[in-house]
Design a protein around this motif. Structure first.
Motif, short mmCIF file in Angstrom:
data_model
loop_
_atom_site.label_atom_id
_atom_site.label_comp_id
_atom_site.label_asym_id
_atom_site.label_seq_id
_atom_site.Cartn_x
_atom_site.Cartn_y
_atom_site.Cartn_z
N LYS A 9 0.61 -1.35 0.11
CA LYS A 9 0.20 -0.13 0.05
C LYS A 9 1.06 1.11 -0.04
N LEU A 10 2.23 1.12 0.29
CA LEU A 10 2.97 2.36 0.57
C LEU A 10 3.54 2.72 -0.81
N ALA A 11 3.70 4.05 -1.03
CA ALA A 11 4.24 4.43 -2.56
C ALA A 11 5.90 4.56 -2.28
N GLN A 12 6.48 4.25 -3.45
CA GLN A 12 7.91 4.11 -3.23
C GLN A 12 8.44 5.79 -3.15
N SER A 13 8.12 6.74 -3.69
CA SER A 13 8.39 8.04 -3.62
C SER A 13 8.08 8.56 -2.07
N LEU A 14 7.20 7.91 -1.24
CA LEU A 14 7.10 8.44 0.10
C LEU A 14 8.21 8.11 1.01
N LEU A 15 9.18 6.89 0.51
CA LEU A 15 10.20 6.39 1.22
C LEU A 15 11.51 6.61 0.68
N GLY A 16 11.57 7.38 -0.25
CA GLY A 16 13.07 7.44 -1.05
C GLY A 16 14.14 7.96 -0.02
N SER A 17 13.59 9.12 0.56
CA SER A 17 14.62 9.66 1.47
C SER A 17 14.98 8.97 2.77
N ALA A 18 14.18 8.11 2.95
CA ALA A 18 14.21 7.25 4.40
C ALA A 18 15.60 6.27 4.21
N ASP A 19 15.71 5.80 2.85
CA ASP A 19 16.62 4.88 2.71
C ASP A 19 18.27 5.62 2.74
N ALA A 20 18.14 6.70 2.19
CA ALA A 20 19.48 7.46 2.44
C ALA A 20 19.75 7.64 3.89
N VAL A 21 18.94 8.16 4.54
CA VAL A 21 19.20 8.26 6.14
C VAL A 21 19.50 6.96 6.77
N ALA A 22 18.91 5.99 6.51
CA ALA A 22 19.14 4.64 7.24
C ALA A 22 20.61 4.26 6.86
N ARG A 23 21.10 4.53 5.52
CA ARG A 23 22.25 4.04 5.11
C ARG A 23 23.31 5.08 6.12
N GLN A 24 23.16 6.16 6.13
CA GLN A 24 24.08 7.23 7.17
C GLN A 24 23.96 6.56 8.61
N VAL A 25 22.83 6.11 9.07
CA VAL A 25 22.80 5.81 10.29
C VAL A 25 23.48 4.33 10.51
N ALA A 26 23.13 3.47 9.58
CA ALA A 26 24.15 2.06 9.61
C ALA A 26 25.28 2.11 9.61
N ARG A 27 25.90 3.09 9.22
CA ARG A 27 27.51 3.24 8.71
C ARG A 27 28.07 3.89 9.74
N HIS A 28 27.43 4.86 10.63
CA HIS A 28 27.72 5.79 11.44
C HIS A 28 28.48 5.15 12.73
N VAL A 29 29.70 4.92 12.97
CA VAL A 29 30.27 4.05 13.98
C VAL A 29 30.05 4.58 15.53
N ASP A 30 29.79 5.59 15.69
CA ASP A 30 29.29 6.34 17.11
C ASP A 30 27.88 5.92 17.34
N THR A 31 26.90 5.37 16.36
CA THR A 31 25.64 5.36 16.80
C THR A 31 25.53 3.93 17.51
N PRO A 32 24.73 3.82 18.15
CA PRO A 32 24.61 2.58 19.20
C PRO A 32 24.48 1.29 18.13
N TRP A 33 24.37 0.13 18.56
CA TRP A 33 24.38 -0.91 17.66
C TRP A 33 22.84 -1.26 17.46
N ASP A 34 22.05 -1.02 18.38
CA ASP A 34 20.66 -1.07 18.32
C ASP A 34 20.07 -0.53 17.07
N VAL A 35 20.45 0.94 17.06
CA VAL A 35 20.01 1.55 16.22
C VAL A 35 20.45 1.49 14.93
N ARG A 36 21.73 0.87 14.71
CA ARG A 36 22.35 0.62 13.48
C ARG A 36 21.70 -0.68 12.96
#
Length: 1725
Positions: free
Chosen positions: A225-252
Motif C-alpha cells: 500500500k505504500l508508495a515508493q516516492s514516500l520512502l525514498g529519503s528514508a533509505d539515504a538516512v538509514a544508510r548513514q545511520v547504519a554506517r555511523h560508528v558512533d551510533t548505538p548498535w541497536d539503532v544501526r
C-alpha cells in the motif's frame, strides 16, 4: 529482527526507564481538545484521583453505567474521547492497557443488548482512525512530540487488532511524516554547531530508533500500500545511520533492517544482496547482518552463494574483533536470530551451500561458547543447539564437536558446553561412542571440580536414564558419583547434588544401594533420601538402619550434616505422625550438645526443625485427648522430659545461645496446651527463670518474664531489693529491676507487699500501686535534682524509675483505663513530672560540650575519692563517699531524656486523646499533647548529645504517626505546620537555635520522622516538598554566613534522608541532584564546615548507590558488589553524565592552559572536587552492552581523563590513571600504550639532544602511571610492544633519575609490572634493563630519602632482574648476599622476603609441621612479595629456600638486625618479623632455657609469633622435656588462651599444647610415672579444657583433634570427630583414669581439682558485689556484658568436672566434701 525484539524495543519511550516507570504510575491527563468539554463522561474521568480510579472510570464510560439516557450521536463522542485517551496514555499505563482491552471484540460482546447504548466495531474503528489522523496531522512542535506520536502509533501494532486495522487506513499520513522526521533527527545529531549534550544526543538516537522501527513495521505489514516516492529519503538516512560508528548498535541494526526491507520493497533486492556479498568495511557490518535477516527460505534457491559470502564476511569480522564485547553481543544475537530462520536442509547443490552456512555458524558458536560475556555465551550455546537441530540428519557437524572435545583444542569449559548442547539434540549414546575420554579422563578427574563438567554430567545422566537399561546406567553414572565422592579434593556439596538428582530418577532402587554403601558419608545419604518424597513412607525403617550414624552425626563437627540428621529425625510426610521414643532421644542428644552453638544462623535453622517436632507432639496429644492411647501417654511423657531438660538448660551461667533456644522451646512447649502443673517442671525451673531476668539480653528477659507469669504462683521478690536495682547507676540493673517488678505485678500472689497503698480500688490495682510507688520515688529524685543535679545523678539517677514506669505501662491496655479517674490522674501526674525532668536534664544535653558538663554541686571542694561506680551496685553509703564525675551527670541526663521521650511517645501513640473522643473517655488532654509536641521540637532543635536526640526522634516518630493518622483535623494539620516551620529554620527564613555542629544534631531526625511517618498514608508529598526545598537551598549558593549555615543544615538533612532505609526507593530520583550538590559544595564551599557536610553527604550517597563497603579482592580491587556498570549507573542517573562530562571537560581544559588564574586554595578545592568525582567514577566499569543501545559510554570520559593525568595533585593523577584503565577496552589500552611509548621515545631523543631540557614532571609522572595501570590490563598480549616499552623506559631511567626521583620510582614500577609477567627476555633487552639497576644505589637511596619515598620499588626491580637472568645461583646470591649488606640497614622488604620464603619452605611438608597456613596469613605479606614468589619455578623455590635456611650471612645479618631493633626499632612489625625469622634458620642460635624464661616475662605482643615458633621448634627437637620447663610453658600457654588474646595466638596455644601432649606428656602423666607433679597435670588439663571451650570455632576443633591424637579418647572412637562439648566429659574421664594411682592422696586430688576448676570458679564468683577499697578504686565496667568468651558455660563445666571426679575418686571423702560444698546442681549432667 523477530517480533519479540520488536515488541520489547517498541516499549522504549523518549526518556530513560525511570521516567517511563513514573509515567506508568501517574495520572493520565485529559487530551487537549477535551479539557473544556461539558460532557458528563469527561467530568467523570477528570474527577479520578488515581490511576486505579481512572481505570474504573474508563470501564464505566465504555459500558455506559452512568449514562442511561444518552442519544446515539453521543456514542460517537464517547468513542472518540476514549480513542483520544488511549493514544494520549503512556505505553504500559494501566489506563492504556484497559482501553486496549475495551477496543476489542470480547468487550463488544459484553455490552448490553440495547443497540442505542452499545458500541459497534465500526464506531470504534472510526474513532481510532479519526484520532490517529488528528495525531498525525498535528503540527510538529519539537522532536519530543514527534517521537511521542510515533511511539503511540507503533503501539497499535502490538497485540491490538483494532488499532492495527485503524492504522492501516491512515497509513499514508504516517508514511509521509516519518522520512521528514528521520532527516530532522539525524541532521541535529550530525550538526556540530548545535553542541548537544551527551544525554540529549542519546535521546535523539532513541528517537531515530523508534522512527526506523515504525517504518520497518509499516513495511512488514503494508508494503503493497505504500508508495515508493514516500520512502525514498528514508533509505539515504538509514544508510548513514547504519554506517555511523558512533551510533548505538541497536539503532544501526534496525537501520540495516530498514535498508533490506526497502530494497525488497523497491524491487532491487538482487542488487542489494550482491552488494552486501562483496567485501565491505567494518562499518557496513549492520547492513550485511540485516541482509541475512531479511532473507526468506524461498530466496536461498537464488541467493544461497551470496548468503554464504555475507556470513563468512561477518564471521571474519567477529574473529578479527573478538576483544570488542559489544560487537560480539551484536553478532551472537543476530546470528542466532538468523539460524532460527533456516529451515530443513535442502538436497542437491543448494544443500551443499546450506551445509557450509551451518558450518560457518557452528564455527562462530564454538569460538564464543566460553566467552566471558554472559549474553555472548548464552547466545552462542543457543546458536550451536539450533545449528545441530537443523543438521540432525548429517553427521559431519556432530563430528566437529566430538573431535574438538577429544583433541582438547579448546578450553575444557567450551568443550563441555558444546557437548552439552549436542547431547540435548542427539542424546547420549553417540557422545559416549565418540568421546571415550569422558569416562576415561574427564569425569574421574574434573567431576566435582569444574562447573562445566558438573553441568555436562548432569545433562548426560538425565538423558541416559531415558534410554539406557538400569544396570548399565547405574554402573556408568551412579558408580562414577560414588567414586568421585571418595576423593577428598572434590567439592562434596556438588557431588551430593548430583547424587540427589540420580536418586530422584530411581528412588527405590538407589536408596537401598546408598544405605548399604559404607563409602558414602552420612550427609550424602541423607541429602539424597530427604529429597525424594517417595522414600518418606519408609522413614522409620531408614531411621532404624541409620540410627548409629545419625547419633554420630548429631555430635559431628560438620554443621550441614548435623542439621541434615536433625531434619531426618523430625520431618515426616504427615505432620500428625507421633514422635517416637528414639526420635525424642535423638532430639535430646542434639539439644544437649548443640543448644550452646554461638552461630545465630545454625540456631535459627535448628529451632525451626525442633518446632516441627513440637508440632507433631501437639497434634499427637490433641488426638490423645479425643481417643486416649498408649502412644498418647508416651507423647505426654516425652513432652514432660523435654520441658524438664529445657528448664535445666537455663542454669545461671548458660550462654546466650542456650538460653535463647531453651526459652523459645519452653514457650512453645507451654503453647502445646497442657496445664503447667501437668508438665512436672523441676524445682529449679522457677529459680532459673528468675535468674534469666538478669540476663544481658533484653529479649531473654522478656521471654523469661512471660514464662514466669504462667509458671510462678507466688512471687518471692522483695520491693526494697527491686527499688535498689531501679536507683542503681548501672543501666542493666535498672532493666533487671523493671522486669522483676513486671513479674511481681503479674504474679497471682506475692510474698511481700508494696510499701505504698493505692488511694482507692482501680483496675490493675497492683500495677497501679507499683506505678504510684515509682512516682513517689520520682518526685523525691526530681526534688534532689532540682537542687543538686550532680548529687541526684549519683544517688537517684531517675532513669531506672522512668524505665520501670514505661515498662509497666507497656503491659497495660490503655483503652480500658479511660473511665478510671485514678488512672487519668496518674497519667496527668506522670506527664507533668516527665516535663519537669526534661527541664532539669535539658541544660546538660544541650550544652556545647555535654561530655564535660558538670553543674555546681556540694561535693566539688571535698577530698572525696574519684572512682568509676558503674561497674556494680554500690550501697548509698559507699556512693556518698565517691566524687561525682561528668560521666555520671551525662549518663543521668541523656538516659532521663531517653526515657521521658519514650514514655511520652508511647502515651501519645497508645492513649485515647481528648481531641479524638466524643465523650470524656481520654487519658491525654489537648494541653498535654501540645506540651509534648513542643518538648519534642525543642529537644530535636537544641539537643547536642546524640543519644538524647536519637531517642527523642523515636518518641517524636510515634507522635507524628499518631497525628498523621488522626481523624481530628486540628491534629492532622500539625505535622505539616512543623515541616513548614522546620524548612523555614533550615533555609534561614526564620530565627532558630539550631546546632550548627554535630551534623545539625537533631534537626535531620526531626524531618526524617515527619517524612517517614507520612508514608503510611500512601502519599509522598512531604518528602517531595522537603527534598525540593533542601536541594534548592544547596543549589542557590546564597552568600554570607547565614547562607553557609543554611547549606550546611540542608546538606546534613539530605544525608540523613538519603541514608534512611525507609526512603530507599523514594529518594532515588533525587540522588543525581544530591551528588551534584555535594560535589559543588566541595568546590565552591567558602568554609570548612560546609565542605565537611558536603563530604559526608557524598559518602552517604556512595553507600546508597554502591552498597555497604565489602572486603576488597585479593588484588586490592573493590568488591564487585561495590561496583556498577556505567550503563546501569547512567541509566538510573542520566543527568550525571552531562555533569561529569562538563566537569571533566572543564578540568581538562584547565590542564591544557599554560597559566591557572586560581590561587593555591582554589587549586586545592578544585583538586578535592575532582578527586571526589574520580572516586565515584572508579567504581564504574564498562558493560559488555556498552554502545549497544545508548551513547552514554564511559569511553566518552577517557580523552578528558588522559589530560587530567597531568594534574598538579599526586592523588588526582593516580586516581585518573586508574579510572582510565577501568574505562578502556584492551584494544584501546594497546593503542594508548603505543601512543605513550612514542611520546616517551620522543622525550628520550629530546633529552639526548638537549640535556638541560625543562621537564614537565607532572605530565611525565601521569604518563608513567597510565602505563602502569594499562599494562596491568593488557599484560603481555602484544610481546613486541611490551619489549619496546621496556627498552624505552630503560633508556629514560638515568636522565629521569637526575631530574625527579618520584617519576623514576613510577618508571621502575612500570618495569617491575612488565617483568612480573615475563618468564624470559632476550639478552640485549636484559642488558639494557640491567643498566638501570647498575645506577648508583647510594644516589637513589639519598634522593628517595629526601623525598620520603621507600626504596622498595628498586629492591623488587633487582629481584625480578636476577630472576629473569635464569641463573638460580645468581638469584640466591642476590637474595642471600646482596640483601645482607649493611647498606640496607633495618630494611623491611628483605626481612619480609626472607620470612615468606622460609615459611613457605617449612609449610606443610609433614603432618605436624612447624608452620601452618595461619602463620603465613598472620604476617600479612605484601602482594608484590607473594607475586614474586609465584613467578619462581618449583626448583628455584626449593633451592632458594634451602640456601636461605643454611646461609650464615643471613644468620649474622638477622642477629645484628635483632640487636639493633632491641635498642630501638621504629617498626614493631619489622621487629616481630625478625623474631619469627630467627627460628626458621638452620642455626637459629636459640637457647631453650632463655626462651622458657621469656615465657614468664612481659613484652610486646608483636614478638609472640617468633617466640612460639622458637618454642615449637626446640620442643620438637628435644627428646625429653625437663619437669622444670613444664610449669612456665603451661603458664605461658594459659596466658595465650586467655579470651582477650587474638584468635591466632589462642590457636598457637592449641598447637603448643598438642606438641607437648604428643611428644612429652607420657613422661609426666600415666600409671608408670612416679612422683607425679600435680601442678603440671592440673595446668595441662585446665589448658585443654579452656581450648575445648574457646569462643573461636576453629580453636575448639583444633583442641578436639589434640584430644583425639594425644590418646585422650577410647581407641575405637578416635577416628570419629565430634563436637568439643561432647568430647569434654570423655576427655576428663580418660585423663583422670590415668591418675588412678593418686587415688589415695587427698591433697593431690584436692589440689588437682582446685587447679582445674579455678578459672570456672572465678567466673562464678564475679556475681558477688565488689566493695570500694581504701583508695576508692574498683575494677569497673560501664555496662554489664557477658564474659569475653561468649561460648564457655562455667557451671556446666564444673558439673562435668565434679561428675568425672566423683566417678573416678568417689572414695576420697575430703574431695567429695569439697565438691559438695560448691552446691552444684546434681541433675545438670
Amino acid at each position: 529482527m523477530n517480533d519479540l525484539n520488536l515488541r520489547v524495543a517498541a516499549l522504549k519511550l523518549c526518556a530513560h526507564p525511570k521516567r517511563f516507570a513514573e509515567l506508568r504510575d501517574s495520572l493520565v491527563p485529559l487530551p487537549k481538545r477535551w479539557t473544556s468539554a461539558p460532557h458528563g463522561f469527561v467530568r467523570r474521568f477528570a474527577e479520578a484521583k488515581s490511576s486505579a480510579e481512572q481505570v474504573v472510570a474508563v470501564k464505566d464510560i465504555f459500558f455506559r453505567k452512568e449514562q442511561q439516557d444518552q442519544q446515539d450521536e453521543d456514542l460517537e463522542q464517547v468513542a472518540r474521547f476514549l480513542a483520544d485517551l488511549l493514544l494520549a496514555s503512556p505505553l504500559k499505563h494501566a489506563v492504556r492497557n484497559q482501553l486496549t482491552k475495551l477496543f476489542s471484540v470480547n468487550s463488544l460482546t459484553k455490552q448490553k443488548d440495547d443497540p442505542k447504548r452499545s458500541f459497534s466495531k465500526e464506531q470504534l474503528l472510526e474513532a481510532l482512525q479519526h484520532s490517529l489522523a488528528e495525531m498525525a496531522s498535528r503540527p510538529a512542535v519539537s522532536h519530543d512530540s514527534t517521537n511521542d506520536i510515533f511511539v503511540s502509533a507503533n503501539a497499535c501494532l502490538q497485540n491490538f487488532p483494532f488499532g492495527r486495522e485503524a492504522l492501516g487506513h491512515q497509513l499514508l499520513l504516517f508514511a509521509a511524516l516519518l522520512p521528514a522526521a528521520l532527516e530532522g533527527y539525524w541532521s541535529d545529531i550530525t550538526n556540530p554547531a548545535l553542541q548537544l549534550s551527551p544525554t540529549r544526543r542519546n535521546e535523539l538516537y532513541l528517537y531515530v530508533q523508534n522512527a526506523l522501527r515504525f517504518l520497518v513495521s509499516l513495511l512488514s505489514e503494508w508494503s503493497d500500500k505504500l508508495a515508493q516516492s514516500l520512502l525514498g529519503s528514508a533509505d539515504a538516512v538509514a544508510r548513514q545511520v547504519a554506517r555511523h560508528v558512533d551510533t548505538p548498535w541497536d539503532v544501526r541494526s534496525i537501520a540495516g533492517l530498514l535498508i533490506g526491507h526497502l530494497a525488497r520493497f523497491s524491487n532491487r533486492f538482487g542488487d542489494y544482496i550482491a552488494e552486501c556479498s562483496k567485501p565491505q568495511s567494518e562499518q557496513d557490518l549492520p547492513v550485511q547482518t540485516a541482509a541475512l535477516l531479511v532473507l526468506r527460505r524461498t530466496d536461498y534457491a537464488e541467493y544461497a552463494p551470496q548468503a554464504l559470502a555475507i556470513l563468512k564476511s561477518i564471521i571474519a569480522v567477529g574473529e578479527r574483533e573478538s576483544s570488542v564485547s559489544n560487537l560480539l553481543v551484536f553478532l551472537s544475537k543476530h546470528l542466532f536470530i538468523y539460524s532460527k530462520s533456516l529451515g530443513e536442509m535442502p538436497a542437491g547443490a543448494e544443500g551443499i551451500i546450506y551445509r557450509q552456512i551451518l558450518a560457518e555458524l557452528q564455527v562462530f558458536a564454538l569460538q564464543n561458547i566460553s566467552s566471558g560475556t554472559d549474553s555472548v555465551r548464552h547466545m552462542s550455546s543457543a546458536l550451536l543447539r539450533q545449528v545441530l537441530q537443523v543438521a540432525l540428519p548429517e553427521e559431519e557437524l556432530f563430528q566437529v564437536v566430538y573431535r574438538q572435545f577429544e583433541a582438547r583444542v579448546a578450553p575444557l569449559n567450551a568443550s563441555c558446553l558444546a557437548l552439552e548442547q549436542l547431547v540435548a539434540v542427539a542424546g547420549v549414546g553417540r557422545s559416549l561412542d565418540n568421546c571415550p575420554s569422558l569416562f576415561a579422563v574427564i569425569f574421574p578427574r574434573f567431576l566435582g571440580c569444574e562447573d562445566s563438567v558438573d553441568a555436562l554430567f548432569k545433562a548426560m545422566m538425565v538423558s541416559a536414564h531415558k534410554t539406557q537399561p538400569f544396570a548399565e546406567w547405574h554402573r556408568l553414572w551412579f558408580g562414577q558419583l560414588l567414586a568421585a565422592i571418595e576423593v577428598p579434593e572434590k567439592r562434596r556439596p556438588v557431588i551430593e547434588q548430583l547424587l540427589t538428582q540420580a536418586v530422584q530418577l530411581e528412588p527405590h532402587s538407589l536408596a537401598q544401594l546408598l544405605l548399604r554403601d559404607a563409602r558414602l558419608p552420612l550427609s550424602s545419604k541423607l541429602s539424597a533420601i530427604l529429597s525424594v518424597r517417595q522414600l518418606s513412607e519408609r522413614r522409620q525403617e531408614l531411621l532404624q538402619q541409620l540410627r548409629t550414624e545419625v547419633e554420630q552425626a548429631l555430635l559431628g563437627l560438620d554443621d550441614h550434616t548435623r542439621l541434615l540428621a536433625l531434619r531426618f529425625v523430625v520431618e515426616t510426610p504427615r505432620r500428625s505422625e507421633h514422635l517416637t521414643k528414639e526420635e525424642a532421644q535423638a532430639i535430646h542428644l542434639y539439644l544437649q550438645h548443640n543448644a550452646n552453638n554461638p552461630s545465630a544462623h545454625l540456631r535459627q535453622l535448628g529451632y525451626g526443625l525442633l518446632q516441627k517436632a513440637l508440632r507433631r507432639i501437639q497434634l499427637g496429644l490433641a488426638e490423645h485427648q479425643k481417643r486416649p492411647s498408649a502412644a498418647g501417654k508416651e507423647l505426654h511423657s516425652l513432652l514432660i522430659n523435654l520441658t524438664s531438660h529445657l528448664a535445666r538448660n537455663l542454669f545461671p551461667t548458660a550462654n546466650y545461645g542456650r538460653r535463647w533456644l531453651s526459652l523459645h522451646l519452653l514457650q512453645d512447649c507451654l503453647a502445646v496446651g497442657l496445664p503447667s502443673e501437668e508438665l512436672l517442671l523441676p524445682a529449679e525451673a522457677v529459680e532459673n527463670l528468675e535468674h534469666c531476668l538478669g540476663d544481658s539480653y533484653e529479649h531473654n528477659k522478656l521471654l523469661a518474664a512471660r514464662l514466669l507469669k504462667r509458671l510462678q504462683s507466688c512471687s518471692r521478690f522483695r520491693p526494697e531489693e527491686i527499688m535498689e536495682l531501679l536507683v542503681s547507676l548501672r543501666p542493666p540493673d535498672s532493666v533487671t529491676g523493671a522486669f522483676r517488678l513486671q513479674v511481681y505485678c503479674e504474679a497471682k500472689e506475692v510474698a511481700y507487699e508494696l510499701p505504698s497503698k493505692s488511694p482507692g480500688e482501680a483496675k490493675e490495682s497492683r500495677t497501679h500501686r507499683a506505678l504510684l510507688w515509682l512516682l513517689n520515688h520520682l518526685r523525691e529524685g526530681l526534688s534532689l535534682a532540682q537542687s543538686d543535679l550532680a548529687e541526684a545523678a549519683k544517688l537517684n539517677p531517675l532513669y531506672g524509675l522512668l524505665f520501670a514506669s514505661r515498662h509497666l505501662m507497656q503491659q497495660l491496655e490503655l483503652q480500658e483505663l479511660t473511665r478510671e479517674p485514678s488512672w487519668r490522674l496518674y497519667i496527668e501526674e506522670l506527664v507533668n513530672i516527665c516535663l519537669e525532668i526534661s527541664c532539669v536534664a535539658l541544660p546538660v544535653v544541650s550544652s556545647a560540650s555535654p561530655e564535660g558538663h558538670l553543674p555546681a554541686t556540694r561535693d566539688q571542694e571535698t577530698d572525696q575519692p574519684l572512682a568509676n561506680v558503674l561497674s556494680r551496685r554500690l550501697p548509698s553509703e559507699a556512693l556518698q563517699q565517691v566524687r561525682t564525675t561528668p560521666q555520671m551527670v551525662l549518663l543521668c541526663a541523656w538516659r532521663c531524656i531517653k526515657e521521658v521521650c519514650l514514655i511520652l511517645g508511647e502515651l501519645v501513640q497508645r492513649a485515647p486523646l481528648e481531641d479524638e473522643q466524643q465523650e470524656d473517655d481520654f487519658l491525654l488532654s489537648s494541653k498535654q499533647l501540645e506540651a509534648i509536641g513542643e518538648l519534642f521540637l525543642q529537644l530535636l532543635a537544641e539537643t547536642k548529645h546524640r543519644g538524647a536526640f536519637e531517642q527523642a526522634y523515636v518518641g517524636f516518630t510515634m507522635l507524628c504517626r499518631r497525628l498523621w493518622h488522626s481523624e481530628a483535623v486540628h491534629l492532622n494539620r500539625l505535622p505539616g505546620q512543623w515541616v513548614s516551620e522546620a524548612m523555614a529554620m533550615v533555609s534561614g527564613e526564620a530565627s532558630n537555635h539550631l546546632c550548627s555542629t554535630r551534623r545539625s544534631a537533631g534537626m535531620p531526625f526531626m524531618l526524617q520522622a515527619l517524612i517517614c511517618t507520612e508514608l503510611r498514608l500512601g502519599t509522598h508529598a512531604t518528602l517531595h516538598r522537603c527534598m525540593e526545598r533542601l536541594l534548592e537551598v544547596c543549589e542557590q549558593r546564597a552568600g554570607g554566613s547565614s547562607g553557609i549555615t543554611a547549606r550546611s543544615h540542608a546538606l546534613n538533612i539530605l544525608r540523613a534522608l538519603f541514608r534512611c532505609s525507609e526512603l530507599a526507593d523514594l529518594v532515588t530520583e533525587f540522588m543525581a541532584r544530591g551528588i551534584q550538590c555535594a560535589l559543588d559544595g566541595l568546590l565552591l564551599a567558602e568554609e570548612w564546615a560546609e565542605r565537611n557536610c558536603a563530604t559526608l553527604l557524598l559518602a552517604a550517597l556512595i553507600v546508597r548507590i554502591f552498597g555497604v563497603e565489602r572486603a576488597r579482592m585479593e588484588s586490592g580491587e573493590l568488591h564487585v558488589r561495590n561496583r556498577m556498570t556505567g550503563r546501569i549507573f547512567f541509566t538510573r542517573y542520566p543527568q550525571l553524565f552531562d555533569y561529569f562530562h562538563a566537569a571533566l571537560q572543564r578540568e581538562a581544559a584547565e590542564m591544557d592552559s599554560s597559566q591557572v588564574e586560581k590561587g593555591r586554595s582554589g587549586k586545592r578545592r578544585q583538586a578535592v572536587q575532582l578527586e571526589a568525582m574520580l572516586l565515584m567514577l572508579s567504581r564504574l566499569y564498562p558493560s559488555s552492552l556498552e554502545g549497544t543501545e545508548s551513547t552514554l559510554n564511559l569511553s566518552e570520559f577517557v580523552p578528558f581523563l588522559l589530560k587530567i593525568c597531568r594534574s598538579h595533585d599526586l592523588m588526582t593523577r593516580e586516581r585518573a590513571a586508574l579510572v582510565v584503565a577501568n574505562f578502556v577496552s584492551q584494544e584501546q589500552a594497546l593503542a594508548e600504550i603505543r601512543r605513550l611509548v612514542v611520546e616517551l621515545k620522543a622525550l628520550q631523543l629530546r633529552l639526548r639532544l638537549k640535556a638541560s631540557l625543562h621537564l614537565d614532571t607532572n605530565l611525565l609522572h601521569g604518563q608513567l602511571l597510565l602505563l602502569l595501570h594499562l599494562h596491568r590490563l593488557v599484560r603481555w598480549t602484544r610481546p613486541p610492544l611490551t619489549r619496546m616499552l621496556l627498552h624505552t623506559l630503560a633508556s629514560l631511567a638515568a636522565p629521569i633519575l637526575q631530574r625527579d626521583v618520584c617519576a623514576f620510582s613510577a618508571l621502575v614500577d612500570v618495569m617491575v609490572a612488565a617483568m612480573e609477567d615475563a618468564t624470559e627476555l632476550d639478552f640485549q633487552l636484559l642488558t639494557e634493563i640491567e643498566a638501570v639497576y647498575l645506577l648508583d644505589h647510594l644516589e637513589i637511596h639519598r634522593r628517595c630519602r629526601e623525598q620520603g619515598i621507600s626504596m622498595r620499588f628498586h629492591q623488587l626491580f633487582g629481584l625480578h632482574l636476577h630472576r629473569l637472568r635464569g641463573i638460580t645461583q645468581g638469584i640466591v646470591l642476590h637474595i642471600v648476599e646482596d640483601l645482607s649488606q649493611p647498606f640496607w640497614a633495618l630494611d623491611e622488604l628483605k626481612v619480609e622476603l626472607w620470612l615468606f620464603i622460609l615459611l613457605q619452605r617449612s609449610l606443610g611438608k609433614e603432618e605436624h609441621s612447624l608452620v601452618s597456613q595461619l602463620d603465613v596469613e598472620h604476617f600479612q605479606f605484601a602482594g608484590d612479595i607473594q607475586r614474586y614468589y609465584k613467578t619462581l619455578s618449583c626448583e628455584q623455590r626449593e633451592e632458594i629456600g634451602q640456601e636461605l635456611y643454611q646461609s650464615q650471612a643471613i644468620r649474622s645479618c638477622v642477629l645484628q638486625m635483632m640487636k639493633s631493633a632491641s635498642s630501638g626499632c621504629w617498626s614493631l612489625q619489622l621487629a616481630g618479623r625478625l623474631a619469627a625469622l630467627q627460628p626458621l634458620l638452620e642455626q637459629p642460635g636459640l637457647d631453650f632455657n632463655q626462651l622458657v624464661k621469656r615465657c614468664s616475662e612481659k613484652y610486646s605482643s608483636h614478638q609472640e609469633a617468633g617466640l612460639l615458633l622458637g618454642l615449637k621448634r626446640l620442643i620438637a627437637e628435644r627428646k625429653k622435656l625437663e619437669r622444670r620447663h613444664w610449669t612456665p610453658l603451661l603458664n605461658y600457654a594459659l596466658r595465650l588462651v586467655d579470651p582477650v588474646q587474638p584468635v591466632y595466638l589462642r590457636h598457637q596455644a592449641a598447637e603448643l599444647c598438642d606438641l607437648l601432649a604428643r611428644n612429652h606428656l607420657k613422661d609426666q602423666l600415666g600409671s608408670e610415672v612416679a612422683n607425679m607433679d600435680v601442678e603440671l597435670v592440673g595446668r595441662f588439663i585446665r589448658l585443654v579444657l579452656l581450648l575445648l571451650l574457646d569462643e573461636a570455632e576453629w580453636v575448639r576443633h583444633r583442641a578436639a583433634q589434640l584430644v583425639s591424637s594425644a590418646g585422650f579418647r577410647r581407641e575405637k572412637d578416635r577416628k570419629v570427630a565430634i563436637l568439643p562439648s561432647a568430647l569434654t566429659p570423655e576427655f576428663l574421664k580418660v585423663v583422670l583414669a590415668q591418675l588412678q594411682q593418686q587415688a589415695d592422696d587427698p591433697e593431690f586430688l584436692l589440689r588437682l581439682f582446685q587447679l582445674i576448676a579455678e578459672p570456672f570458679l572465678a567466673t562464678e564468683a564475679k556475681d558477688g558485689e565488689p566493695t570500694v577499697d581504701e583508695d576508692g578504686d574498683a575494677e569497673v565496667e560501664v555496662f554489664d556484658k557477658q564474659e569475653i568468651n561468649l561460648y564457655c558455660e562455667p557451671l556446666l563445666i564444673l558439673c562435668q568436672l565434679s561428675a568425672a571426679f566423683r566417678s573416678q575418686f568417689g572414695q576420697s571423702e575430703q574431695l567429695m566434701a569439697t565438691i559438695d560444698a560448691l552446691g552444684l546442681p546434681a541433675d545438670l549432667v
